[in-house]
Design an enzyme around this catalytic site. Structure first.
Site, PDB file in Angstrom:
ATOM      1  N   TYR A 152       0.823  -1.208   0.000  1.00  0.00           N
ATOM      2  CA  TYR A 152       0.000   0.000   0.000  1.00  0.00           C
ATOM      3  C   TYR A 152       0.861   1.264   0.000  1.00  0.00           C
ATOM      4  O   TYR A 152       1.957   1.274   0.566  1.00  0.00           O
ATOM      5  CB  TYR A 152      -0.933  -0.017   1.216  1.00  0.00           C
ATOM      6  CG  TYR A 152      -1.736  -1.292   1.305  1.00  0.00           C
ATOM      7  CD1 TYR A 152      -2.709  -1.592   0.353  1.00  0.00           C
ATOM      8  CD2 TYR A 152      -1.504  -2.227   2.310  1.00  0.00           C
ATOM      9  CE1 TYR A 152      -3.441  -2.770   0.416  1.00  0.00           C
ATOM     10  CE2 TYR A 152      -2.226  -3.411   2.387  1.00  0.00           C
ATOM     11  CZ  TYR A 152      -3.190  -3.678   1.430  1.00  0.00           C
ATOM     12  OH  TYR A 152      -3.905  -4.851   1.481  1.00  0.00           O
ATOM     13  N   THR A 178      -7.250   0.316  18.085  1.00  0.00           N
ATOM     14  CA  THR A 178      -7.966   0.544  19.343  1.00  0.00           C
ATOM     15  C   THR A 178      -8.590   1.935  19.386  1.00  0.00           C
ATOM     16  O   THR A 178      -8.978   2.407  20.442  1.00  0.00           O
ATOM     17  CB  THR A 178      -7.032   0.345  20.553  1.00  0.00           C
ATOM     18  OG1 THR A 178      -5.945   1.271  20.469  1.00  0.00           O
ATOM     19  CG2 THR A 178      -6.494  -1.081  20.586  1.00  0.00           C
ATOM     20  N   PHE A 179      -8.656   2.585  18.241  1.00  0.00           N
ATOM     21  CA  PHE A 179      -9.357   3.858  18.107  1.00  0.00           C
ATOM     22  C   PHE A 179     -10.254   3.771  16.872  1.00  0.00           C
ATOM     23  O   PHE A 179     -10.050   2.935  15.998  1.00  0.00           O
ATOM     24  CB  PHE A 179      -8.375   5.038  18.015  1.00  0.00           C
ATOM     25  CG  PHE A 179      -7.363   4.926  16.905  1.00  0.00           C
ATOM     26  CD1 PHE A 179      -7.688   5.256  15.593  1.00  0.00           C
ATOM     27  CD2 PHE A 179      -6.059   4.507  17.174  1.00  0.00           C
ATOM     28  CE1 PHE A 179      -6.759   5.169  14.570  1.00  0.00           C
ATOM     29  CE2 PHE A 179      -5.122   4.415  16.157  1.00  0.00           C
ATOM     30  CZ  PHE A 179      -5.469   4.746  14.848  1.00  0.00           C
TER      31      PHE A 179
END
Length: 337
Positions: free
Chosen positions: A140, A212-213
């Site tokens: 990517y 985790t956000f």
């Protein structure tokens, strides 16, 4: 600034981790996802995988920006032409190369005995956790694309424990954090050495999980290193001065606690390159520098009788918890260092 932080900071009294998935269509995985992070690492359930190779860090010194986002202190590596970068290879992400993008620090309220690590080990939460987030540069073009793509991200997690001295590069970040006490403040880090934040170990546990956000994308391979690094109580208190507001307020709004509640594994495997049988025969059980061996890979009722920092933080086995229903303070109240 990370897009989710802009929204989350607008409604600080309303938004919490349990509601992220309801606020935006791109965040639905925060509620609907089945491979969410963070998780509890149960030493008795680890699967030894002899094919897991060590993690390799290529590169040394970079330039970065250290920012108080209002939710977390975040170091973002500058992506400059003809300038050094940090690449991570090996481990569970072979054969890909991952480019370090950012580093976040999660911590609890030191003066209240609160622990701040996102991941727990045998239901024990530690004072802090540093997370190095890298993207798959082999597949990517940048972090934003990789974040929503398969095999897109690698997160290397470093547990931070209390010690007599602070690790050198963590001490440098601690000093720098004093200049970004308020939301939106930034400072430049020149000659920053991310690899110096890592403990000296080739051992780790790994699982497939998420950010985790928000939007909690399930594109992250987590690697949690077996040894901690250290911080003094005084230095941890410096981090606790960081606030969510842009300016000083009559009633301070401190950043802590800065971690997401635990999520269920939902049948996921947690693998390790630590040969459990070998470690039990060659490593002293009193070794203070090894997170997982110190915690014990196998059930060991005798450890509850030990008078050390681990036993004081241990959640008694008579207390039964469901990961999804556990409150953030349940683990931290197990004791203090």
């Amino acid at each position: 600034m990370i897009p989710w932080l802009l929204t989350a900071c607008i409604y600080p009294c309303v938004i919490g981790p349990d509601f992220w998935g309801l606020l935006h269509g791109d965040w639905r995985m925060c509620t609907a996802g089945q491979m969410q992070s963070p998780v509890n690492i149960d030493p008795s359930q680890l699967l030894y995988d002899p094919h897991l190779m060590p993690i390799n860090i290529e590169g040394n010194i970079v330039e970065a920006v250290f920012e108080n986002t209002g939710q977390l202190p975040v170091v973002t590596v500058k992506d400059l032409p003809n300038r050094p970068t940090i690449n991570i290879t090996g481990g569970p992400t072979m054969p890909y190369r991952y480019k370090l993008h950012q580093i976040s620090v999660h911590f609890g309220r030191a003066d209240e005995g609160e622990k701040g690590s996102e991941h727990t080990v045998d239901r024990v939460r530690f004072p802090a956790e540093i997370q190095l987030l890298a993207y798959n540069s082999a597949l990517y073009p940048n972090f934003s694309v990789a974040m929503t793509s398969p095999r897109g991200l690698l997160a290397v997690s470093v547990i931070v424990d209390i010690g007599k001295t602070t690790s050198v590069e963590l001490r440098r970040l601690t000093v720098a954090s004093q200049s970004i006490n308020y939301k939106g403040q930034t400072t430049n880090l020149t000659d920053f050495q991310p690899s110096a934040l890592l403990p000296k170990t080739s051992h780790y546990v790994t699982y497939e999980g998420s950010l985790t956000f928000p939007g909690c994308h399930e594109t992250v391979t987590w690697v949690i290193l077996n040894n901690p690094i250290y911080i003094t109580n005084d230095d941890l208190q410096i981090w606790n001065e960081m606030q969510k507001t842009e300016t000083k307020q009559p009633e301070p709004s401190y950043m802590t606690p800065a971690y997401r509640p635990l999520k269920s594994l939902n049948g996921r495997l947690v693998r390790t390159n630590i040969n459990v049988g070998s470690k039990q025969s060659t490593v002293s059980s009193s070794c203070p520098s090894n997170v997982y061996v110190e915690m014990g890979y196998q059930a060991n009722p005798g450890r509850n009788k030990r008078n050390d920092s681990v036993s004081r933080r241990y959640v008694p086995t008579s207390e039964v918890f469901e990961i999804d229903s556990i409150r953030p303070d349940d683990v931290s109240k197990a004791g203090s260092f």
